[in-house]
Structure formats: C-alpha cells, structure tokens
Design a protein around this motif. Structure first.
Motif, short mmCIF file in Angstrom:
data_model
loop_
_atom_site.label_atom_id
_atom_site.label_comp_id
_atom_site.label_asym_id
_atom_site.label_seq_id
_atom_site.Cartn_x
_atom_site.Cartn_y
_atom_site.Cartn_z
N PHE A 66 0.85 -1.30 -0.19
CA PHE A 66 -0.02 -0.21 0.24
C PHE A 66 0.89 1.36 -0.14
CE2 PHE A 66 -2.31 -3.40 2.15
CZ PHE A 66 -3.51 -3.54 1.77
N TYR A 67 0.64 2.27 -1.00
CA TYR A 67 1.40 3.36 -1.08
C TYR A 67 0.35 4.42 -0.40
CZ TYR A 67 2.84 7.90 -2.61
OH TYR A 67 3.53 9.07 -2.87
N PHE A 68 0.84 5.29 0.70
CA PHE A 68 0.25 6.41 1.36
C PHE A 68 0.89 7.75 0.90
CE2 PHE A 68 0.00 2.53 4.07
CZ PHE A 68 -1.31 2.42 3.92
N PRO A 69 0.06 8.70 0.46
CA PRO A 69 0.62 10.00 -0.06
C PRO A 69 0.70 10.77 1.08
CG PRO A 69 -1.63 9.84 -0.36
CD PRO A 69 -1.33 8.50 -0.13
N SER A 70 1.45 11.84 0.84
CA SER A 70 1.83 12.86 2.02
C SER A 70 0.47 13.57 2.08
CB SER A 70 2.69 13.56 1.76
OG SER A 70 3.04 14.92 2.66
N ILE A 71 -0.05 13.64 3.53
CA ILE A 71 -1.08 14.30 3.85
C ILE A 71 -0.85 15.19 5.10
CG2 ILE A 71 -2.84 12.49 3.05
CD1 ILE A 71 -3.08 11.95 6.05
N SER A 72 -1.68 16.24 5.00
CA SER A 72 -1.79 17.21 6.12
C SER A 72 -2.74 17.11 7.06
CB SER A 72 -1.70 18.68 5.77
OG SER A 72 -0.46 19.03 4.78
N VAL A 73 -2.86 16.96 8.25
CA VAL A 73 -3.86 16.72 9.40
C VAL A 73 -3.83 17.83 10.47
CG1 VAL A 73 -5.27 15.38 10.89
CG2 VAL A 73 -4.20 14.36 8.73
N ARG A 97 4.96 10.82 2.96
CA ARG A 97 4.32 9.58 2.11
C ARG A 97 5.13 8.47 2.41
NH1 ARG A 97 7.42 12.74 -1.84
NH2 ARG A 97 9.57 11.79 -2.30
N SER A 98 4.53 7.11 2.36
CA SER A 98 5.14 6.17 2.92
C SER A 98 4.54 4.90 2.22
CB SER A 98 5.00 5.93 4.29
OG SER A 98 3.58 5.76 4.67
N THR A 99 5.16 3.57 2.66
CA THR A 99 4.69 2.34 1.66
C THR A 99 4.50 1.19 3.01
OG1 THR A 99 5.82 3.09 -0.31
CG2 THR A 99 5.08 0.66 -0.02
#
Length: 333
Positions: free
Chosen positions: A184-191, A198-200
C-alpha cells in the motif's frame, strides 16, 4: 515669446547636466551547464556525473566553485521531520555512493556553479530516481512444498527475482498457509498542523499471523498485530485491501472488520466494527469498494450482504440494493 524662452532654458539646463557618478562596466561571464535532466541509480551504487561547462569569457575554471545537492523530504532519511538539502559534493565532477532510500518518486537534485569573480551562481536542476531490484514492480506469493516464499518482478528491469523473502529472512520461514501479500502506498497528507510524509506498507498474511516487510528489502520488521491500536481477540488475518479512497485500508481478522483512516491522520486500525442489527457477523475474505469510500461485504454467518456506515457511528448495516443494481443484496443464499 517669454513662454518659449523659458522652456528653451529648461531644455538647455537638462542637456548640460553632468553625470558625476563613477561606474565600471564589465561583460558577465555567463556559464552554461549541460547534464542529463534525469538519472536513475541503484541504491548503494556510485553516481558518476561529468558535466559539460561552458563559459562566455573565462578560459579556465579556476574561478568557479561547485555544489551538488539533493532535497530529502522528512521521514526518508534518519526520520527527519523536515525537508532539507543534503550536500553530496563540492567537486566539479560528481563521484559518490548513493545511500538514499529507494522510492517510486524522483528526488530533486541541483548542481550549482558559482563564478567567484562576478558572484553570480548558475543552477541546473535534475531528477534523481533511486531504485533497487525490489523497488518498482510486482510481488508474487509462491506456494512451495511445506513452505511459502515471495518473488518479485521488476517492471523497470523486466526481470524476475525469486525467493526474495527467504533470502532476506534466513531463519524466519514463511508458513505454507500464507495467502495474501499486499503493498500500500500512502501519499503525504496534512492533518491539522502536522504533515505526514508519504510511505509504503508491505504486509504478508498467513493462517494465524502476518509480517510487516521493509519496503525495498523484504526484511521482516514487525508482526501485523502492531498495526492495531487495541489487542486483537484472535490472530486470524484473512483479508486486507484498499478501501477505495486511495489512502484508507480495511482489514478482516477472524471475520471482523477493522479500518485504518489514514485520510484522517490515523496510523493504526481502530476498534472492531459492530453490526447495527445486533445479529453478529462473520465476513468472507473479500470486499467490493465503491467510489464513495464505502465497501460491501458478505456475511457468511447470516448469508447476507453488509455495507459500511461512515457517519458518526462506524458500523455495518444491512445492504439493500437499489432497483438498478446488478444483484439483490438482501436475499439469503
């Protein structure tokens, strides 16, 4: 006539003004740099770049200073929270070993040349892709006699690498009951006020457990249970998939549903989903995601379809198909 005479005097005065400034003019020694726009290198290998440098005036390069740098985002190297420019070399020609972490996206790289006489700096940007044999391609789960393994097809090299899991994890055999391997690839997000890099996430599941695998090496780094906020009642992983949002992940463990809301900043799977009618459920190991982010599941205990509710109450509801749906979701069978 007086009017015309007055204007003429102004013109004469303006024409006779003497510029007392002290100016020194010189021709700028423009510098042109010729190097590739993008480069691909294997992590651990040497990166060698010999640029072509053209000067408009100077004959030699003794007046020039150089700098090679690469921009590293937070979390890629040494878990740094911020982006930073890492200096690779101050030499004209670049000859350095690249130990950056392999990733799908390009690193931003710069080559700067400063003319120490004029003080002008010239910059040539380029894109650097750091890869390895296992950074871009397809994972394949192998069922062997008495055990399992993982192979990798590198789509960039168009080459297959066999038994990569066992090679990276001697002494930690993969059980023959292994049934899923996911990436799974996770994009960079702002919370709120935090930027998640980003991470895998790579996970292999088997009958009574699972392993988290390091991206790019396939080394086991943790058990799958560390992905959950609360302890699981039973270790029986069955299914793991993208929830249809591009960042959230669903997990079926021992027939129960869990979800990781990465889009909301959650780093762990939350509590087990209840079912709204209180009849209990045991999900089959599959899901049908939708563009709305809600997934549909099949309840093997009560022979029905269930769908996610993502309102204020996170739960499973009976799925009732609209007249134009391809199947009836609330029929037993």
């Amino acid at each position: 006539m007086k009017t015309y005479c007055f204007i003429l005097l102004l013109i004469v005065f303006a024409g006779c003004y003497k510029d007392k400034g002290n100016y020194s003019y010189c021709t700028i020694n423009d510098v042109a740099i010729n190097i590739p726009d993008s480069i691909v290198v294997l992590t651990g290998d040497s990166l060698n770049i010999v640029p072509q440098i053209f000067q408009a005036q100077a004959k030699d390069e003794s007046r020039l200073k150089y700098e090679w740098s690469v921009r590293v985002e937070g979390g890629v190297i040494n878990s740094s929270p911020d982006s930073a420019d890492w200096i690779l070399s101050a030499s004209r020609d670049l000859h350095t070993v690249i130990n950056l972490f392999p990733q799908q996206l390009f690193y931003s790289m710069n080559f700067k040349v400063k003319d120490t006489v004029t003080g002008v700096t010239y910059r040539k940007p380029l894109q650097l892709r750091v890869t390895n044999n296992y950074s871009a391609g397809w994972m394949a789960l192998e069922q062997l006699q008495g055990s399992a393994d993982i192979s990798f097809v590198n789509t960039f090299q168009q080459k297959a690498f066999y038994h990569v899991y066992s090679a990276a994890n001697p002494g930690i055999p993969l059980p023959s009951t292994a049934h899923h391997v996911n990436s799974f690839y996770f994009p960079s997000i702002s919370v709120v006020d935090y930027q998640y890099p980003r991470s895998t996430l790579n996970v292999v599941l088997f009958a009574n457990g699972g392993y988290i695998l390091q991206n790019g090496t396939f080394k086991k780094v943790a058990d799958y249970t560390t992905l959950f906020k609360d302890a699981l009642p039973a270790q029986a992983p069955q299914f793991m998939a993208d929830a249809g949002t591009g960042s959230d992940v669903i997990f079926i463990n021992n027939g129960k549903l869990y979800r990781r809301f990465y889009s909301r900043g959650a780093l762990f799977f939350g509590a087990e989903y209840p079912v709204s009618d209180g009849q209990g459920y045991s999900l089959a190991p599959f899901s049908a995601p939708s563009s709305s982010g809600k997934s549909i599941f099949y309840d093997e205990k009560n022979h029905r379809f269930l769908s996610e509710s993502q309102g204020s109450n996170l739960q499973l509801d009976s799925f009732y198909a609209a007249p134009y749906y391809a199947f009836e979701g609330n029929v037993n069978g």
